[in-house]
Structure formats: structure tokens, C-alpha cells
Scaffold this active site. Structure first.
Site, mmCIF file in Angstrom:
data_model
loop_
_atom_site.group_PDB
_atom_site.id
_atom_site.type_symbol
_atom_site.label_atom_id
_atom_site.label_comp_id
_atom_site.label_asym_id
_atom_site.label_seq_id
_atom_site.Cartn_x
_atom_site.Cartn_y
_atom_site.Cartn_z
ATOM 1 N N THR A 1 0.867 -1.183 0.000
ATOM 2 C CA THR A 1 0.000 0.000 0.000
ATOM 3 C C THR A 1 0.898 1.226 0.000
ATOM 4 O O THR A 1 2.130 1.121 0.136
ATOM 5 C CB THR A 1 -0.912 0.038 1.242
ATOM 6 O OG1 THR A 1 -0.115 0.287 2.406
ATOM 7 C CG2 THR A 1 -1.671 -1.273 1.415
ATOM 8 N N ASP A 2 0.283 2.408 -0.130
ATOM 9 C CA ASP A 2 1.085 3.632 -0.108
ATOM 10 C C ASP A 2 1.798 3.801 1.229
ATOM 11 O O ASP A 2 2.945 4.265 1.278
ATOM 12 C CB ASP A 2 0.190 4.850 -0.371
ATOM 13 C CG ASP A 2 -0.279 4.925 -1.819
ATOM 14 O OD1 ASP A 2 0.390 4.297 -2.674
ATOM 15 O OD2 ASP A 2 -1.300 5.574 -2.086
ATOM 16 N N CYS A 3 1.127 3.458 2.315
ATOM 17 C CA CYS A 3 1.747 3.631 3.642
ATOM 18 C C CYS A 3 2.584 2.428 4.049
ATOM 19 O O CYS A 3 3.424 2.528 4.956
ATOM 20 C CB CYS A 3 0.688 3.942 4.693
ATOM 21 S SG CYS A 3 -0.737 2.841 4.679
ATOM 22 N N TYR A 4 2.342 1.283 3.420
ATOM 23 C CA TYR A 4 3.120 0.068 3.689
ATOM 24 C C TYR A 4 3.583 -0.518 2.348
ATOM 25 O O TYR A 4 2.991 -1.478 1.829
ATOM 26 C CB TYR A 4 2.282 -0.963 4.448
ATOM 27 C CG TYR A 4 1.883 -0.545 5.843
ATOM 28 C CD1 TYR A 4 2.823 -0.503 6.872
ATOM 29 C CD2 TYR A 4 0.563 -0.194 6.133
ATOM 30 C CE1 TYR A 4 2.456 -0.142 8.156
ATOM 31 C CE2 TYR A 4 0.195 0.172 7.417
ATOM 32 C CZ TYR A 4 1.133 0.207 8.428
ATOM 33 O OH TYR A 4 0.778 0.569 9.690
#
Length: 385
Positions: free
Chosen positions: A139-142
């Protein structure tokens, strides 16, 4: 003699002052037999219990830290054993009975496993490195999609032994009346009733010493795996209203406990991975529970002897797996400990799957902790019966 009434707070004050009288459950059974429940209640403040037995419904809740770039793991393995990762970014739960995906024993003997979650837990506790593998969709944050490294128990952020069902109050004695050997969670059962396998630690068993769970509930502080743990609720398959004998003891599997504790405090002597031939993987867990002697009734309950405990003899040959098995008879625990029982005119070898010696050692260890003032009792915040 006046009626004996004590509180946990009063008992704790005696423990702090070094004046509390602590007996293990075996010692208490002898005392009650010799002097009666009134005198025993006046003399004794705490009775310690213990059991060391296979407890399949156990596992490890762990957090394996973030290593940049960050990951939200969707699949996790420890030493090739799958863990459930549907929790949070680097949280996962490893079940004790989960086997490795590519177990060498299973390749040769389908359905049999040499290594599983319980063994991983023991390896971590023994200070061994285990191989962590994690996959993610990113994901964008992970953004990380894959992580692979060797880790030790000390490197885990959190390692919580979290067991949904431990400390069964009574259990089946298993035999097999069919013509073929049966491989069960109670161990191998030879055909034509050649052996009887049984569990629990008899008069030392925690829930036999408090059959109505008057002193055990949510928040009860316990010995767990060599460290300190807690009861956090009733366990799964908890049956609060079983048929009972004249002593109040259940005549079938009854109460269970849900337990938790910090794995980093524990001792591998009391947490051991287990492979049961023909059945799969499990784990042996050591549990000790202190029973405060609040009154004469609790002295009477903790005075339980092996002869008082009646256990159902169940045929695991055919009907058990269909959910139709009924007790063939009841056998007292003292008979089982003797090494053989009589059934239909035949003497049958008895085989324990619980370690009586380690169960006694656990009760004695907890006794020493309390005597030294290192372990105080807690008030249950919720009761289960």
C-alpha cells in the site's frame, strides 16, 4: 470451633508478613483426610495446584516489528509454519497445532507431522533463531511486499502466549474397542481395548480443587509456563453445568479457562512442542493456580483425593468421531495411576498423557513463590459458574 471466614486481602497480608501457610494440593488432601475440613481451613491459607499436559487450543500472539520500508503483512510463516496475519501490519497469531507446510514426515506418511506451531514456540523460548517470512500486497503507507529474516524471541516486540482453551476440568479416558489401531489426540489406541490413555493430574489438577470456580475467574493470577500469567475468561467449550458426583466434581469434560502470559518470562521446561503420531502437532503447557482457603467449603474442595475423581471411559474406536460415544463406565483416578484398570473382566494397561511429576513440581514451585512473598493472590473480576 467458630466458622472460618477469610478474604483474599487478609491472606495477602499474611503472605507479605511471611505468616501464610501454603500447602500443595496433595498435602492438603492428606491434611483434610487426617484432621477434617474445619481444622484444615483454620490452619491453611492457600493451596497450590499444577498440571502439565497437552493443551491443543494454545498459541502465540506476536508482533515482529517494522523494518524499513514498512510492511502490512497478509501472510506470515515462522520456520515454515503458517501464522494468521489478518490482524494488523506486523501482528500475527501462531496456533500450536498448525503444522509446517512442507513437513518431511507428512511427505512419507500423509497426515502425520513432525513440526508445528508448538515447536516454534518452544524454539523461541529456548533462544533459538526462527525464520520469519512475510508477504504483503503493498500500500502507499506500507510499500514493502516481502520480508525474510531470522529472528529470536528477544527481537519480537511482543510475544504473548494466548491460549483459548486450557485446564479442562475432567476429561475422557480413551480406549479403542475396534479391530484396528486408532491414532488420536489422546495418543495411539491399540485395538480390542489393549490400552487406556488418560489425562489430568488428579488431585493436583487446578479445577478439581475448586469445582464451582468460587475463587477462579477473570483476573486470577497464575503460574503459566514457568512465568506469571492470568485467566482472561472462560475457555472455549466451557460447560458450567455438567453432571456431578456427590463431591461436586464433574463427571465429564466441563469448565475450561482462557489464559495469557508473557512468553519472554517463561521456561522451556514447562512449554514443549509436541508431535502426536498419526494425529498432528500440539503443545504441552504447565499451569499452576493458587486456591485461597476462604472457608471450610474451600478446605473441603481442596481436600479432594485421587480416589474421589471419577473419569468417563470412552470408546474412541468408531462412535467417538461421529459424536455418538457415551461413557462405558467411570474409573477413579487412583485406579488409572496404578497402571491398569479392570474392564469387562480384563486387565487393561493405563497410559498417562499428563506428567504427574511435573504437575507436582509446578504446584511446589508456585508454593515457593507465595512463601517468599513474590506472588500475591488476585480477586476474580468475573465468575464463570
Amino acid at each position: 470451633m467458630a466458622t472460618i471466614k477469610k478474604t483474599i486481602q487478609e491472606i495477602n497480608e499474611k503472605i507479605k508478613k511471611g505468616k501464610a501457610v501454603i500447602l500443595n494440593a496433595k498435602e492438603m488432601a492428606e491434611l483434610v483426610k487426617n484432621v477434617g475440613k474445619k481444622k484444615a481451613a483454620a490452619e491453611v491459607d492457600v493451596v497450590t495446584t499444577g498440571t502439565f499436559s497437552p493443551m491443543c487450543s494454545s498459541g502465540l500472539l506476536f508482533n515482529f516489528k517494522q523494518y524499513p520500508p514498512l510492511i502490512k503483512a497478509s501472510k506470515v510463516w515462522l520456520n515454515g509454519v503458517p501464522a494468521y496475519a489478518g490482524l494488523a501490519a506486523v501482528d500475527a497469531y501462531l496456533g500450536a497445532t498448525e503444522p509446517t507446510e512442507d513437513d518431511p514426515l507428512n511427505r512419507v506418511f500423509p497426515g502425520q507431522f513432525k513440526y508445528g506451531g508448538g515447536h516454534v514456540i518452544e524454539d523461541l523460548l529456548r533462544g533459538r533463531s526462527v525464520h520469519l517470512r512475510a508477504k504483503a500486497y503493498g500500500t502507499d503507507c506500507y510499500p514493502r511486499k516481502y520480508l525474510e529474516k531470522d529472528i529470536t524471541l528477544g527481537e519480537l516486540n511482543d510475544a504473548i502466549l494466548l491460549n483459548p482453551r486450557n485446564c479442562y476440568q475432567n476429561y475422557n479416558c480413551a480406549l479403542n474397542l475396534s479391530s484396528k489401531i486408532k491414532y488420536t489426540y489422546m495418543g495411539p489406541l491399540r485395538p480390542h481395548g489393549a490400552n487406556v490413555n488418560f489425562a489430568t493430574s488428579g488431585c493436583l489438577s487446578p479445577l478439581f480443587n475448586d469445582p464451582y470456580l468460587r475463587t477462579i475467574g477473570t483476573g486470577t493470577k497464575i503460574f503459566l509456563g514457568g512465568g506469571v500469567g492470568y485467566v482472561i475468561g472462560h475457555g472455549t467449550q466451557h460447560n458450567p453445568s455438567p453432571p456431578r458426583n456427590q463431591r461436586g466434581l464433574p463427571l465429564k469434560p466441563a469448565a475450561t479457562l482462557m489464559l495469557k502470559g508473557d512468553l519472554k518470562q517463561m521456561d522451556p521446561k514447562y512449554i514443549r512442542g509436541l508431535s502426536i503420531i498419526g494425529y498432528g502437532c500440539s503443545i504441552c503447557v504447565g499451569v499452576g493456580i493458587p486456591i485461597p482457603i476462604l472457608d471450610e467449603e474451600m478446605a473441603w474442595f481442596t481436600g479432594v483425593s485421587d480416589e474421589d475423581i471419577q473419569m468417563p471411559l470412552i470408546d474412541y474406536g468408531e462412535e467417538y468421531g461421529q459424536g455418538k460415544a457415551k461413557p462405558l463406565k467411570y474409573v477413579n483416578y487412583s485406579e488409572l495411576l496404578s497402571g491398569s484398570i479392570e474392564f469387562e473382566g480384563k486387565k487393561i494397561l493405563t497410559v498417562p498423557v499428563t506428567s504427574y511429576s511435573l504437575s507436582l513440581e509446578i504446584a511446589d514451585t508456585l508454593k515457593k513463590w507465595i512463601e517468599k512473598g513474590d506472588f500475591l493472590l488476585t480477586e476474580p473480576q468475573e465468575f464463570f459458574i
